[in-house]
Design an enzyme around this catalytic site. Structure first.
Site, short mmCIF file in Angstrom:
data_model
loop_
_atom_site.label_atom_id
_atom_site.label_comp_id
_atom_site.label_asym_id
_atom_site.label_seq_id
_atom_site.Cartn_x
_atom_site.Cartn_y
_atom_site.Cartn_z
N HIS A 130 -40.79 -52.05 -22.90
CA HIS A 130 -42.08 -52.10 -23.42
C HIS A 130 -41.97 -52.31 -24.90
O HIS A 130 -40.98 -52.41 -25.65
CB HIS A 130 -42.59 -50.45 -23.68
CG HIS A 130 -41.57 -49.78 -24.28
ND1 HIS A 130 -41.67 -49.48 -25.57
CD2 HIS A 130 -40.42 -48.99 -23.98
CE1 HIS A 130 -40.92 -48.50 -26.05
NE2 HIS A 130 -39.88 -48.34 -25.08
N HIS A 139 -35.25 -68.40 -24.63
CA HIS A 139 -34.90 -68.39 -23.20
C HIS A 139 -34.00 -67.33 -22.96
O HIS A 139 -33.05 -66.97 -23.69
CB HIS A 139 -34.12 -69.58 -23.10
CG HIS A 139 -33.64 -70.15 -21.81
ND1 HIS A 139 -33.12 -71.06 -21.15
CD2 HIS A 139 -33.32 -69.06 -20.80
CE1 HIS A 139 -32.70 -71.05 -20.20
NE2 HIS A 139 -32.90 -69.98 -19.80
#
Length: 200
Positions: A130, A139
């Site tokens: 979250h 990446h």
């Protein structure tokens, strides 16, 4: 649906698999090695060079290049529409936001209110908890995990199995080694490895 995949390496194979999982049936690959014209990559033909698509506003494309700097450079030049792809076997909460050109591979989980920029790679079986914020062209390699409220800067690379504890900041264009455990903030441009992660 039609999709242009820009890049013909190993990363492109997983992008093609992801696109197929969500219904893209007509996929063409564009790679800058002229010797590869006519090859078939995971069932998709290599038909031309990357620049043939980048400048065409009427094309839908995804930049399937794993190198962050190259992907970022190509994104900055793109006039084509950049597709956002989420594998059918990934889980992305409805409140999360994904920028254009971001790809989310099989087994990945993105939790509520996470915000991902453009051209982010969320590789196989990653988790983003979250309220994380991920910058453009970052990446996350397979199996990397971000706890809640982590910030990852643009162009950062997190290696296979890297873990970041809650609330940490990973700077722009950093490299976090495979299996590293980040317990402190990481400065822009740094490389950190180990458990706990330290500058190299």
């Amino acid at each position: 649906m039609k999709l242009c995949v820009l890049g013909g390496g190993g990363h492109a194979k997983v992008v093609i698999a992801t696109a197929r999982s969500i219904g893209y049936a007509q996929i063409s690959v564009y790679d800058d090695d002229p010797a590869r014209r006519g090859e078939v990559l995971c069932g998709a033909p290599i038909v031309g060079a990357v620049d043939e698509v980048l400048d065409r506003a009427d094309e839908l494309a995804v930049i399937a290049v794993g190198d962050n700097a190259t992907r970022h450079r190509l994104m900055s030049r793109a006039r084509c529409e950049l597709a956002t792809l989420v594998h059918a076997r990934a889980c992305v909460d409805a409140s999360a936001t994904l920028g254009p050109g971001t790809v989310v591979f099989a087994g990945a989980v993105i939790q509520p209110d996470a915000r991902l920029g453009a051209g982010v790679i969320v590789n196989t079986s990653c988790s983003i908890d979250h309220d994380c914020v991920i910058g453009d062209a970052a990446h996350l390699a397979p199996g990397s995990h971000l706890a809640g409220t982590v910030t990852v800067g643009a162009g950062a690379f997190l290696g296979i199995g890297a873990v970041v504890v809650p609330g940490r900041r990973i700077g722009a264009w950093t490299r976090v080694g495979a299996g590293a455990v980040v317990v402190r903030d990481v400065d822009d441009g740094a490389t950190v490895v180990g458990v706990p992660a330290r500058s190299r």
